[in-house]
Motif scaffolding. Sequence first.
Motif, PDB file in Angstrom:
ATOM      1  N   TRP A  46      13.787 -26.982  20.354  1.00  0.00           N
ATOM      2  CA  TRP A  46      13.454 -26.961  21.768  1.00  0.00           C
ATOM      3  C   TRP A  46      12.359 -27.981  22.093  1.00  0.00           C
ATOM      4  O   TRP A  46      12.369 -28.616  23.149  1.00  0.00           O
ATOM      5  N   ALA A  47      11.384 -28.144  21.179  1.00  0.00           N
ATOM      6  CA  ALA A  47      10.327 -29.142  21.374  1.00  0.00           C
ATOM      7  C   ALA A  47      10.902 -30.554  21.318  1.00  0.00           C
ATOM      8  O   ALA A  47      10.486 -31.437  22.091  1.00  0.00           O
ATOM      9  N   VAL A  48      11.856 -30.772  20.437  1.00  0.00           N
ATOM     10  CA  VAL A  48      12.510 -32.084  20.358  1.00  0.00           C
ATOM     11  C   VAL A  48      13.300 -32.353  21.636  1.00  0.00           C
ATOM     12  O   VAL A  48      13.277 -33.460  22.177  1.00  0.00           O
ATOM     13  N   ALA A  49      13.975 -31.323  22.145  1.00  0.00           N
ATOM     14  CA  ALA A  49      14.734 -31.479  23.394  1.00  0.00           C
ATOM     15  C   ALA A  49      13.803 -31.789  24.562  1.00  0.00           C
ATOM     16  O   ALA A  49      14.124 -32.613  25.428  1.00  0.00           O
ATOM     17  N   ARG A  50      12.632 -31.139  24.601  1.00  0.00           N
ATOM     18  CA  ARG A  50      11.670 -31.414  25.671  1.00  0.00           C
ATOM     19  C   ARG A  50      11.157 -32.847  25.595  1.00  0.00           C
ATOM     20  O   ARG A  50      10.982 -33.506  26.629  1.00  0.00           O
ATOM     21  N   ALA A  51      10.901 -33.317  24.382  1.00  0.00           N
ATOM     22  CA  ALA A  51      10.446 -34.695  24.217  1.00  0.00           C
ATOM     23  C   ALA A  51      11.522 -35.684  24.673  1.00  0.00           C
ATOM     24  O   ALA A  51      11.220 -36.685  25.347  1.00  0.00           O
ATOM     25  N   ALA A  52      12.779 -35.409  24.320  1.00  0.00           N
ATOM     26  CA  ALA A  52      13.876 -36.283  24.740  1.00  0.00           C
ATOM     27  C   ALA A  52      14.015 -36.278  26.259  1.00  0.00           C
ATOM     28  O   ALA A  52      14.236 -37.322  26.886  1.00  0.00           O
ATOM     29  N   TRP A  53      13.886 -35.097  26.867  1.00  0.00           N
ATOM     30  CA  TRP A  53      13.989 -34.980  28.329  1.00  0.00           C
ATOM     31  C   TRP A  53      12.862 -35.740  29.020  1.00  0.00           C
ATOM     32  O   TRP A  53      13.079 -36.421  30.028  1.00  0.00           O
ATOM     33  N   SER A  54      11.668 -35.650  28.480  1.00  0.00           N
ATOM     34  CA  SER A  54      10.523 -36.367  29.054  1.00  0.00           C
ATOM     35  C   SER A  54      10.720 -37.877  28.964  1.00  0.00           C
ATOM     36  O   SER A  54      10.453 -38.608  29.930  1.00  0.00           O
ATOM     37  N   LEU A  55      11.195 -38.359  27.818  1.00  0.00           N
ATOM     38  CA  LEU A  55      11.453 -39.787  27.660  1.00  0.00           C
ATOM     39  C   LEU A  55      12.578 -40.259  28.575  1.00  0.00           C
ATOM     40  O   LEU A  55      12.538 -41.372  29.109  1.00  0.00           O
ATOM     41  N   ALA A  56      13.583 -39.403  28.764  1.00  0.00           N
ATOM     42  CA  ALA A  56      14.696 -39.767  29.639  1.00  0.00           C
ATOM     43  C   ALA A  56      14.255 -39.846  31.091  1.00  0.00           C
ATOM     44  O   ALA A  56      14.653 -40.754  31.834  1.00  0.00           O
ATOM     45  N   LEU A  57      13.411 -38.895  31.522  1.00  0.00           N
ATOM     46  CA  LEU A  57      12.942 -38.895  32.903  1.00  0.00           C
ATOM     47  C   LEU A  57      12.078 -40.122  33.204  1.00  0.00           C
ATOM     48  O   LEU A  57      12.131 -40.684  34.301  1.00  0.00           O
ATOM     49  N   SER A  58      11.283 -40.544  32.228  1.00  0.00           N
ATOM     50  CA  SER A  58      10.424 -41.713  32.436  1.00  0.00           C
ATOM     51  C   SER A  58      11.199 -43.033  32.387  1.00  0.00           C
ATOM     52  O   SER A  58      10.681 -44.069  32.793  1.00  0.00           O
ATOM     53  N   GLY A  59      12.431 -42.990  31.867  1.00  0.00           N
ATOM     54  CA  GLY A  59      13.235 -44.199  31.746  1.00  0.00           C
ATOM     55  C   GLY A  59      13.014 -44.940  30.444  1.00  0.00           C
ATOM     56  O   GLY A  59      13.753 -45.880  30.118  1.00  0.00           O
ATOM     57  N   GLU A  60      12.000 -44.527  29.678  1.00  0.00           N
ATOM     58  CA  GLU A  60      11.697 -45.209  28.413  1.00  0.00           C
ATOM     59  C   GLU A  60      12.839 -45.068  27.409  1.00  0.00           C
ATOM     60  O   GLU A  60      13.185 -46.019  26.707  1.00  0.00           O
ATOM     61  N   LEU A  61      13.440 -43.890  27.372  1.00  0.00           N
ATOM     62  CA  LEU A  61      14.520 -43.638  26.411  1.00  0.00           C
ATOM     63  C   LEU A  61      15.691 -44.581  26.652  1.00  0.00           C
ATOM     64  O   LEU A  61      16.230 -45.180  25.704  1.00  0.00           O
ATOM     65  N   TRP A  62      16.097 -44.721  27.916  1.00  0.00           N
ATOM     66  CA  TRP A  62      17.269 -45.541  28.223  1.00  0.00           C
ATOM     67  C   TRP A  62      16.994 -47.020  27.957  1.00  0.00           C
ATOM     68  O   TRP A  62      17.902 -47.755  27.563  1.00  0.00           O
ATOM     69  N   THR A  63      15.766 -47.457  28.128  1.00  0.00           N
ATOM     70  CA  THR A  63      15.411 -48.845  27.810  1.00  0.00           C
ATOM     71  C   THR A  63      15.568 -49.112  26.324  1.00  0.00           C
ATOM     72  O   THR A  63      16.160 -50.119  25.916  1.00  0.00           O
ATOM     73  N   HIS A  64      15.060 -48.207  25.502  1.00  0.00           N
ATOM     74  CA  HIS A  64      15.169 -48.383  24.044  1.00  0.00           C
ATOM     75  C   HIS A  64      16.628 -48.312  23.587  1.00  0.00           C
ATOM     76  O   HIS A  64      17.062 -49.100  22.731  1.00  0.00           O
TER      77      HIS A  64
END
Length: 284
Positions: A70-88
């Motif tokens: 669940w903590a990993v999912a929250r981290a992924a969700w936070s990165l996705a909301l900021s747009g950082e995840l999709w850039t990487h």
Amino acid sequence: MSAIITAADSATEQQSQRPQAGTAYEKSSQAAMIWKERLLPWLLPVALILAWEFAAKVGWLSSRILPEPWAVARAAWSLALSGELWTHVRISAWRAISGFAVGGGLGLLLGLLTGTFKQAETLLDTSIQMIRNIPALALIPLVILWFGIDESSKLFLVSIGVFFPVYLNTFHGIRSVDKGLIEMAKSYGLSGWPLYRDVILPGALPSILVGVRFALGLVWVLLIVAETISAQAGIGYMTMNAREFLQTDVVLVGILLYALLGKLADILARLLERYWLRWHPGYQ
């Protein structure tokens, strides 16, 4: 007489309904089998995630060493909301696709060349096999000297890694084509390019696609190595940067992203096999 006719009509109706009932049963059985084949491969990953969650909840796993899912999912969700995840993801995907196109394309061309012409095999294959046994990690200092730390170095490492699976399987596929099929095609008047296009290439295609499938999975492994060379973006950069700040949940997000992208690449390879080998009995 009318009773006999009525009985005969009812028997005929029953016989006509039986095949329909049988057809409906077969369709439901096929649908159940399809769903079973689709869901069964995910049974083990889901079980592992549940066991991981349970072990984290009861305190068997430290959050610093392995955070709960669940903590990993929250981290992924936070990165996705900021747009950082999709850039990487976008940058890593571009590197993977570019490296696969260059390395896989060269591997296909040289595999066809050495597999078709004995003189080309004699001239090139020994040198290619020597280079194949050099680990990608051993090339990093030399690659930095040649290309610096820009995108060219990363593209080179990925390309040279995916080159060899495609090359070897293409070479093997060309050499493994049934000689009897070639002779039979020649007896029907095929020769030259038509013979190569209609008999040799289709016969080598299963082996070529095995190389493509292996290379599509290997490209993400090589990308991890490539993105350690002073990258400023990408999944590897995100993971290494998170390690510096002890963000284990973000590190796990990067690892799981590589796994998911590798699975997507494998699905793509299987779809290509199913489309290009739709004539093959083993892929129907």
